[in-house]
Scaffold this motif. Structure first.
Motif, PDB file in Angstrom:
ATOM      1  N   LEU A  14     -25.261   7.674 -22.101  1.00  0.00           N
ATOM      2  CA  LEU A  14     -26.045   6.494 -21.735  1.00  0.00           C
ATOM      3  C   LEU A  14     -25.418   5.771 -20.550  1.00  0.00           C
ATOM      4  CD1 LEU A  14     -26.723   4.949 -25.277  1.00  0.00           C
ATOM      5  CD2 LEU A  14     -28.122   6.614 -24.023  1.00  0.00           C
ATOM      6  N   SER A  15     -26.236   5.010 -19.857  1.00  0.00           N
ATOM      7  CA  SER A  15     -25.720   4.120 -18.817  1.00  0.00           C
ATOM      8  C   SER A  15     -24.972   2.963 -19.466  1.00  0.00           C
ATOM      9  CB  SER A  15     -26.873   3.582 -17.973  1.00  0.00           C
ATOM     10  OG  SER A  15     -27.678   2.685 -18.743  1.00  0.00           O
ATOM     11  N   GLY A  16     -24.234   2.222 -18.650  1.00  0.00           N
ATOM     12  CA  GLY A  16     -23.511   1.062 -19.178  1.00  0.00           C
ATOM     13  C   GLY A  16     -24.434   0.046 -19.821  1.00  0.00           C
ATOM     14  N   GLY A  17     -25.569  -0.185 -19.203  1.00  0.00           N
ATOM     15  CA  GLY A  17     -26.521  -1.136 -19.766  1.00  0.00           C
ATOM     16  C   GLY A  17     -27.101  -0.666 -21.079  1.00  0.00           C
ATOM     17  N   GLU A  18     -27.396   0.632 -21.165  1.00  0.00           N
ATOM     18  CA  GLU A  18     -27.927   1.182 -22.414  1.00  0.00           C
ATOM     19  C   GLU A  18     -26.874   1.141 -23.518  1.00  0.00           C
ATOM     20  OE1 GLU A  18     -31.069   4.258 -20.242  1.00  0.00           O
ATOM     21  OE2 GLU A  18     -29.067   4.932 -20.836  1.00  0.00           O
ATOM     22  N   GLN A  19     -25.613   1.371 -23.155  1.00  0.00           N
ATOM     23  CA  GLN A  19     -24.547   1.261 -24.146  1.00  0.00           C
ATOM     24  C   GLN A  19     -24.415  -0.169 -24.650  1.00  0.00           C
ATOM     25  OE1 GLN A  19     -20.856   2.890 -22.724  1.00  0.00           O
ATOM     26  NE2 GLN A  19     -21.688   4.944 -22.451  1.00  0.00           N
TER      27      GLN A  19
ATOM     28  N   GLU B 154     -21.311  -8.697 -18.956  1.00  0.00           N
ATOM     29  CA  GLU B 154     -20.265  -8.468 -17.961  1.00  0.00           C
ATOM     30  C   GLU B 154     -20.406  -7.077 -17.326  1.00  0.00           C
ATOM     31  OE1 GLU B 154     -16.738  -9.508 -15.804  1.00  0.00           O
ATOM     32  OE2 GLU B 154     -18.033 -10.707 -17.096  1.00  0.00           O
ATOM     33  N   GLY B 155     -20.427  -7.041 -15.993  1.00  0.00           N
ATOM     34  CA  GLY B 155     -20.421  -5.782 -15.262  1.00  0.00           C
ATOM     35  C   GLY B 155     -21.730  -5.020 -15.255  1.00  0.00           C
ATOM     36  N   LEU B 156     -22.805  -5.625 -15.727  1.00  0.00           N
ATOM     37  CA  LEU B 156     -24.091  -4.938 -15.759  1.00  0.00           C
ATOM     38  C   LEU B 156     -24.919  -5.265 -14.525  1.00  0.00           C
ATOM     39  CD1 LEU B 156     -25.102  -5.493 -19.497  1.00  0.00           C
ATOM     40  CD2 LEU B 156     -23.863  -3.559 -18.494  1.00  0.00           C
ATOM     41  N   ALA B 157     -25.823  -4.368 -14.180  1.00  0.00           N
ATOM     42  CA  ALA B 157     -26.753  -4.605 -13.075  1.00  0.00           C
ATOM     43  C   ALA B 157     -27.641  -5.795 -13.409  1.00  0.00           C
ATOM     44  CB  ALA B 157     -27.592  -3.363 -12.830  1.00  0.00           C
ATOM     45  N   PRO B 158     -28.075  -6.549 -12.386  1.00  0.00           N
ATOM     46  CA  PRO B 158     -28.892  -7.750 -12.641  1.00  0.00           C
ATOM     47  C   PRO B 158     -30.107  -7.502 -13.523  1.00  0.00           C
ATOM     48  CG  PRO B 158     -28.177  -7.716 -10.362  1.00  0.00           C
ATOM     49  CD  PRO B 158     -27.744  -6.401 -10.956  1.00  0.00           C
ATOM     50  N   VAL B 159     -30.817  -6.387 -13.312  1.00  0.00           N
ATOM     51  CA  VAL B 159     -32.017  -6.140 -14.106  1.00  0.00           C
ATOM     52  C   VAL B 159     -31.663  -5.905 -15.574  1.00  0.00           C
ATOM     53  CG1 VAL B 159     -32.028  -3.637 -13.627  1.00  0.00           C
ATOM     54  CG2 VAL B 159     -34.168  -4.814 -14.229  1.00  0.00           C
TER      55      VAL B 159
ATOM     56  N   ARG C   5     -28.911  -7.149 -17.070  1.00  0.00           N
ATOM     57  CA  ARG C   5     -28.493  -8.457 -17.591  1.00  0.00           C
ATOM     58  C   ARG C   5     -29.698  -9.253 -18.050  1.00  0.00           C
ATOM     59  NH1 ARG C   5     -24.842  -8.809 -13.110  1.00  0.00           N
ATOM     60  NH2 ARG C   5     -26.169 -10.360 -12.118  1.00  0.00           N
ATOM     61  N   GLN C   6     -30.786  -9.204 -17.295  1.00  0.00           N
ATOM     62  CA  GLN C   6     -31.979  -9.947 -17.680  1.00  0.00           C
ATOM     63  C   GLN C   6     -32.577  -9.411 -18.982  1.00  0.00           C
ATOM     64  OE1 GLN C   6     -32.935 -12.840 -16.367  1.00  0.00           O
ATOM     65  NE2 GLN C   6     -31.056 -12.565 -15.161  1.00  0.00           N
ATOM     66  N   GLU C   7     -32.487  -8.103 -19.198  1.00  0.00           N
ATOM     67  CA  GLU C   7     -32.973  -7.532 -20.469  1.00  0.00           C
ATOM     68  C   GLU C   7     -32.143  -8.030 -21.649  1.00  0.00           C
ATOM     69  OE1 GLU C   7     -34.247  -3.351 -20.692  1.00  0.00           O
ATOM     70  OE2 GLU C   7     -33.709  -3.212 -18.571  1.00  0.00           O
ATOM     71  N   ILE C   8     -30.836  -8.100 -21.453  1.00  0.00           N
ATOM     72  CA  ILE C   8     -29.963  -8.592 -22.527  1.00  0.00           C
ATOM     73  C   ILE C   8     -30.257 -10.060 -22.817  1.00  0.00           C
ATOM     74  CG2 ILE C   8     -27.581  -9.016 -23.231  1.00  0.00           C
ATOM     75  CD1 ILE C   8     -28.291  -6.062 -23.157  1.00  0.00           C
ATOM     76  N   TRP C   9     -30.404 -10.868 -21.765  1.00  0.00           N
ATOM     77  CA  TRP C   9     -30.700 -12.289 -21.971  1.00  0.00           C
ATOM     78  C   TRP C   9     -32.074 -12.476 -22.629  1.00  0.00           C
ATOM     79  CZ3 TRP C   9     -27.179 -15.614 -22.447  1.00  0.00           C
ATOM     80  CH2 TRP C   9     -26.025 -15.596 -21.656  1.00  0.00           C
ATOM     81  N   ALA C  10     -33.037 -11.633 -22.259  1.00  0.00           N
ATOM     82  CA  ALA C  10     -34.360 -11.723 -22.897  1.00  0.00           C
ATOM     83  C   ALA C  10     -34.244 -11.424 -24.392  1.00  0.00           C
ATOM     84  CB  ALA C  10     -35.332 -10.744 -22.230  1.00  0.00           C
TER      85      ALA C  10
END
Length: 229
Positions: A131-136, A159-164, A166-171
């Motif tokens: 998985l990508s870092g964001g998916e992990q 931390e360290g995630l691409a802006p798009v 990060r927005q998914e995590i915040w959502a």
């Protein structure tokens, strides 16, 4: 009565003192931002709450229960769910296996986590290492939710995630606040995003609580004094 309450917490790593007096109160269903510059004791505070670091002085209670002498697995069973810094997925297990590894009975199951993060359902049979870092990070958050916690602790989850991403995590965090009665303690540096979700804020400096209050009262003056470079 506060759902989570820390009073005068002190803690050490060997001979080195890390926390010198942390006070924090979080109500049931509330979101609290735990902030401070790097190295000020935020992650150490999270470790104390999760019983990964013993405290030598002070009191720690969750819904009235004293957590002081509980081992980490019993603290988790008391209702703590941790999304650790650095994600720490099981790399050789599949997405599905990572999610069910720590699952406990409750409303959060694979279907509900998949609704929150559809990409995890798409990658159900892939290894976590692929998985990508964001998916992990989504997987780490989903795994914590599968324990069906009453208090979710997120340590630098963007931390360290691409802006798009990060927005998914915040959502997802915003959905957790609006759709569940879960309390959240969030360590993050993004004031703009925290203002949208947090009810309370606690700021640490050199292992001590130096400011606490409603998130709306974290003015630019407070931010410059305690959070600026």
């Amino acid at each position: 009565m506060s759902f989570l309450k820390l009073e005068g917490i002190e803690a050490y790593y060997g001979p080195s003192q890390a926390l010198f007096g942390v006070d924090l109160a979080l109500g049931e269903g509330e979101v609290c931002a735990l902030m401070g510059r790097n190295g000020m004791g935020k992650s150490s505070t999270i470790k104390v709450i999760c019983r990964l670091l013993d405290h030598t002085r002070g009191s720690l209670r969750l819904d009235g229960q004293d957590l002081a002498h509980l081992p980490p697995h019993k603290a988790a069973r008391a209702g703590l769910g941790l999304v650790p810094e650095g994600r720490r997925c099981f790399p050789n297990l599949s997405v599905y296996e990572n999610l069910i590894a720590a699952a406990r009975p409750g409303p959060w199951d694979f279907a509900r986590v998949s609704d929150l993060f559809p990409r995890l359902a798409e990658r159900r049979d892939q290894s976590a290492a692929s998985l990508s870092g964001g998916e992990q990070q989504m997987l780490s958050l989903g795994r914590a939710l599968m324990t069906n916690p009453r208090l979710l602790l997120l340590d630098e989850a963007t931390e360290g995630l691409a802006p798009v991403v990060r927005q998914e995590i915040w959502a997802a965090v915003r959905r957790l606040k609006s759709e569940t009665g879960m309390a959240l303690l969030v360590v993050d540096k993004s004031l703009a995003e925290l203002r949208q979700v947090a009810d309370q804020c606690v700021i640490l400096e050199r292992g001590t609580t130096v400011w606490s209050g409603p998130m709306a009262e974290v003015t630019s003056t407070v931010a410059d004094q305690y959070l600026g470079v």
